[in-house]
Enzyme design. Sequence first.
Site, short mmCIF file in Angstrom:
data_model
loop_
_atom_site.label_atom_id
_atom_site.label_comp_id
_atom_site.label_asym_id
_atom_site.label_seq_id
_atom_site.Cartn_x
_atom_site.Cartn_y
_atom_site.Cartn_z
N GLY A 299 0.78 -1.25 0.00
CA GLY A 299 0.00 0.00 0.00
C GLY A 299 0.80 1.29 0.00
O GLY A 299 0.31 2.34 -0.42
N ASP B 191 -5.07 2.37 10.44
CA ASP B 191 -6.46 1.97 10.66
C ASP B 191 -6.59 1.61 12.14
O ASP B 191 -6.76 2.50 12.97
CB ASP B 191 -6.78 0.80 9.71
N ASP C 217 -6.45 -0.83 -1.36
CA ASP C 217 -7.11 -1.75 -2.29
C ASP C 217 -8.36 -2.40 -1.71
O ASP C 217 -8.57 -2.41 -0.50
CB ASP C 217 -6.15 -2.89 -2.66
C1 PRP Z 1 -2.79 -1.93 5.22
C2 PRP Z 1 -2.09 -0.58 5.19
C3 PRP Z 1 -1.37 -0.51 6.50
C4 PRP Z 1 -2.20 -1.38 7.42
C5 PRP Z 1 -2.98 -0.50 8.34
O1 PRP Z 1 -1.93 -2.91 4.75
O2 PRP Z 1 -1.22 -0.47 4.10
O3 PRP Z 1 -0.05 -1.01 6.41
O4 PRP Z 1 -3.09 -2.13 6.59
O5 PRP Z 1 -3.86 -1.26 9.13
P1 PRP Z 1 -3.83 -1.30 10.72
O6 PRP Z 1 -3.60 0.09 11.20
O7 PRP Z 1 -5.23 -1.80 11.07
O8 PRP Z 1 -2.79 -2.26 11.14
P2 PRP Z 1 -2.41 -4.39 4.34
O9 PRP Z 1 -2.04 -5.36 5.43
O10 PRP Z 1 -3.84 -4.36 3.92
O11 PRP Z 1 -1.49 -4.73 3.11
P3 PRP Z 1 -1.27 -3.89 1.75
O12 PRP Z 1 -0.36 -2.74 2.09
O13 PRP Z 1 -0.63 -4.86 0.83
O14 PRP Z 1 -2.63 -3.43 1.26
#
Ligand code: PRP
Length: 187
Positions: A48, A107, A163
Amino acid sequence: MHPLIKEVILSKEKIDERTKIVAKQVTEHYRSQKIGDEPIVLVGFLKGCVPFMGNFLENFELNCQTEYMLISSYGSNIKSSGKPEILLDLRIPIENRHILIVEDIIDTGITLDFMVNYFRMQNPKSVKIITMLDKVTAHKVDIKADWKCFDVEDQFLVGMGLDVNERFRNLPYVAVVDVEKLATWKW
Ligand code: PRP
């Protein structure tokens, strides 16, 4: 616009403009620390982080090196599993280095909380966080970004690296997903 996109909440112009301002603040912080020519280690978590890392790099004026890790907390689910996993680690020692984590979104905050602790165990000089988006009301742990571009509501967002089902990462804006349509969507 794709039928699963309900509303654009941050345009490319707005993101670019704000990133420029925040990157300047970050630059000024490290300048004030008088770290000289020592490269700051920017760490992005794949996948991401990619678009925001690109935007940030264009506006960051100091010596730096870019490193990436692959962390997964969501898998293919909408909600965080709450268990981050390091799928690809750093290949450099970070002892005595300045670390700047460049995130797309906070998040629950669980990924960052886990990663900051992981880095601190390796005795870096400093660990700082910049994030493009911060879902403050969704945090489940006590974590604060040092710099952020935007606070966002607790909605399902895509674009600029975010995504759904690995799609929409390439949208040059941040948008809300139509979750009603998504529930019955055939990919
Ligand atoms: C997403 C985003 C952050 C994380 C945030 O990554 O890029 O790194 O989630 O979420 P949190 O604060 O609840 O821990 P994801 O694991 O979806 O992988 P990606 O980057 O490949 O989309």
